[in-house]
Design a protein around this motif. Structure first.
Motif, PDB file in Angstrom:
ATOM      1  N   LEU A   1       0.819  -1.218   0.000  1.00 56.22           N
ATOM      2  CA  LEU A   1       0.000   0.000   0.000  1.00 56.22           C
ATOM      3  C   LEU A   1       0.851   1.266   0.000  1.00 56.22           C
ATOM      4  CD1 LEU A   1      -3.056  -0.748   2.293  1.00 56.22           C
ATOM      5  CD2 LEU A   1      -2.971  -0.460  -0.187  1.00 56.22           C
ATOM      6  N   ALA A   2       2.063   1.156   0.528  1.00 55.54           N
ATOM      7  CA  ALA A   2       2.927   2.338   0.540  1.00 55.54           C
ATOM      8  C   ALA A   2       3.278   2.729  -0.894  1.00 55.54           C
ATOM      9  CB  ALA A   2       4.193   2.073   1.349  1.00 55.54           C
TER      10      ALA A   2
ATOM     11  N   SER B   1      -5.801   2.830   1.419  1.00 54.58           N
ATOM     12  CA  SER B   1      -4.581   3.622   1.316  1.00 54.58           C
ATOM     13  C   SER B   1      -3.820   3.585   2.641  1.00 54.58           C
ATOM     14  CB  SER B   1      -4.920   5.067   0.939  1.00 54.58           C
ATOM     15  OG  SER B   1      -5.834   5.604   1.880  1.00 54.58           O
ATOM     16  N   PHE B   2      -2.553   3.824   2.530  1.00 53.62           N
ATOM     17  CA  PHE B   2      -1.635   3.734   3.658  1.00 53.62           C
ATOM     18  C   PHE B   2      -1.707   5.000   4.513  1.00 53.62           C
ATOM     19  CE2 PHE B   2       2.788   4.418   5.177  1.00 53.62           C
ATOM     20  CZ  PHE B   2       2.858   3.341   6.036  1.00 53.62           C
TER      21      PHE B   2
ATOM     22  N   GLN C   1       8.756   2.674   4.959  1.00 51.93           N
ATOM     23  CA  GLN C   1       7.372   2.749   4.489  1.00 51.93           C
ATOM     24  C   GLN C   1       6.918   4.192   4.374  1.00 51.93           C
ATOM     25  OE1 GLN C   1       8.244  -0.625   4.178  1.00 51.93           O
ATOM     26  NE2 GLN C   1       6.160  -0.234   3.487  1.00 51.93           N
ATOM     27  N   ARG C   2       7.212   4.950   5.413  1.00 47.26           N
ATOM     28  CA  ARG C   2       6.830   6.369   5.408  1.00 47.26           C
ATOM     29  C   ARG C   2       7.393   7.071   4.194  1.00 47.26           C
ATOM     30  NH1 ARG C   2       6.497   7.406  11.502  1.00 47.26           N
ATOM     31  NH2 ARG C   2       8.522   6.424  11.591  1.00 47.26           N
TER      32      ARG C   2
ATOM     33  N   ILE D   1       8.550   5.846   1.290  1.00 44.76           N
ATOM     34  CA  ILE D   1       7.957   5.401   0.031  1.00 44.76           C
ATOM     35  C   ILE D   1       6.610   6.087  -0.177  1.00 44.76           C
ATOM     36  CG2 ILE D   1       6.980   3.431  -1.185  1.00 44.76           C
ATOM     37  CD1 ILE D   1       9.045   1.683   0.153  1.00 44.76           C
ATOM     38  N   TRP D   2       5.846   6.114   0.894  1.00 47.14           N
ATOM     39  CA  TRP D   2       4.501   6.674   0.800  1.00 47.14           C
ATOM     40  C   TRP D   2       4.532   8.164   0.495  1.00 47.14           C
ATOM     41  CZ3 TRP D   2      -0.170   5.563  -0.277  1.00 47.14           C
ATOM     42  CH2 TRP D   2      -1.220   6.392   0.087  1.00 47.14           C
TER      43      TRP D   2
ATOM     44  N   ARG E   1       5.784   8.901  -2.927  1.00 44.41           N
ATOM     45  CA  ARG E   1       4.792   8.624  -3.951  1.00 44.41           C
ATOM     46  C   ARG E   1       3.746   9.739  -4.000  1.00 44.41           C
ATOM     47  NH1 ARG E   1       0.105   7.112  -3.555  1.00 44.41           N
ATOM     48  NH2 ARG E   1      -1.078   6.325  -5.329  1.00 44.41           N
TER      49      ARG E   1
END
Lengths: 124, 124
Positions: free
Chosen positions: A28-29, A74-75, B90-91, B93-94, B97
């Motif tokens: 999701l990321a 969504s993340f 993760q943070r 990447i998110w 994006r």
DNA sequence: ACATCGTTCAACCCTGGAGTTGAACGTTAC
DNA sequence: GTAACGTTCAACTCCAGGGTTGAACGATGT
């Protein structure tokens, strides 16, 4: 730290401790996805994935948006902040204490530490 | 990320997800202690605490030093690094994006995202 | 309206983990 | 040596959680 915060932290860490759920978050990321999309890479049933999603949703790590008959997920990173913060705190307390020790005593180290042993009266 | 790293990360997060174990770590961050000392604040048996200690020890979050008939435990922060790092990734990447999306497309959003759906050959 | 697709609900198995109790082991102190 | 202390081991209970299957529900699309 309030009990509620503690509980939320617990829930977040539990949510993150499952490899499947982490894989879902990793996916999701990189972009939003539907439940079916998330399930595709796994050898488990859709229902199992749906459960994982609900636990992630409950702690706020993902957000659900209904689009027609699709549920677009969504993340959301924010719940991880509390987890990171907790770890940082422990680290700081520990290293801070180490530095204090280094500064004050060197050879008395073992002696001082063994004082920890005291069960009741000990102040350290 | 290797499978071994993944497994270690899982184990670390599982270890951290228990409130009792976090309390133990919080206590240890403020200084070394014996098993009995750690057990004192809790309403659970010594054996239960001993188990928690073993799981924490297994993932490297605490280190055991035998001193006479005492087992002196100390805090080790390093395993938490992997956990923090994972969350940070993760943070990043998110958010990365999100920024890319903002820059490139605005109205085509829904269309592009639904392409994600593809299960096998289907292009929608 | 109807068939279809996506998701969830419900009931169930099964494993694992947290807790207990009781005994054994090792070290220390006397 | 022996008693006392600290810790661990072993066997057991209990329950939460991950997994399954099968059916129900809701919205879509035709």
């Amino acid at each position: 730290m309030s009990a509620a915060t503690e509980a939320r932290l617990s829930a977040t860490l539990v949510a993150l401790s499952d490899p499947t759920r982490r894989a879902i978050l990793r996916r999701l990321a990189r972009g939003e996805a539907r439940v079916t999309d998330l399930a595709a890479p796994f050898a488990i049933s859709l229902n199992a994935v749906s459960k994982h999603i609900r636990t992630l949703e409950r702690v706020g790590l993902i957000h659900r948006k209904r689009v027609g008959r699709d549920h677009v997920l969504s993340f959301r990173a924010t719940p991880m902040d509390a987890a990171s913060a907790w770890m940082d705190t422990q680290r700081e307390i520990w290293t801070g204490r180490l530095q204090a020790l280094d500064a004050l005593l060197q050879s008395e180290d073992d002696n001082a530490l063994s004082r920890t042993k005291t069960k009741k009266g000990d102040v350290r």
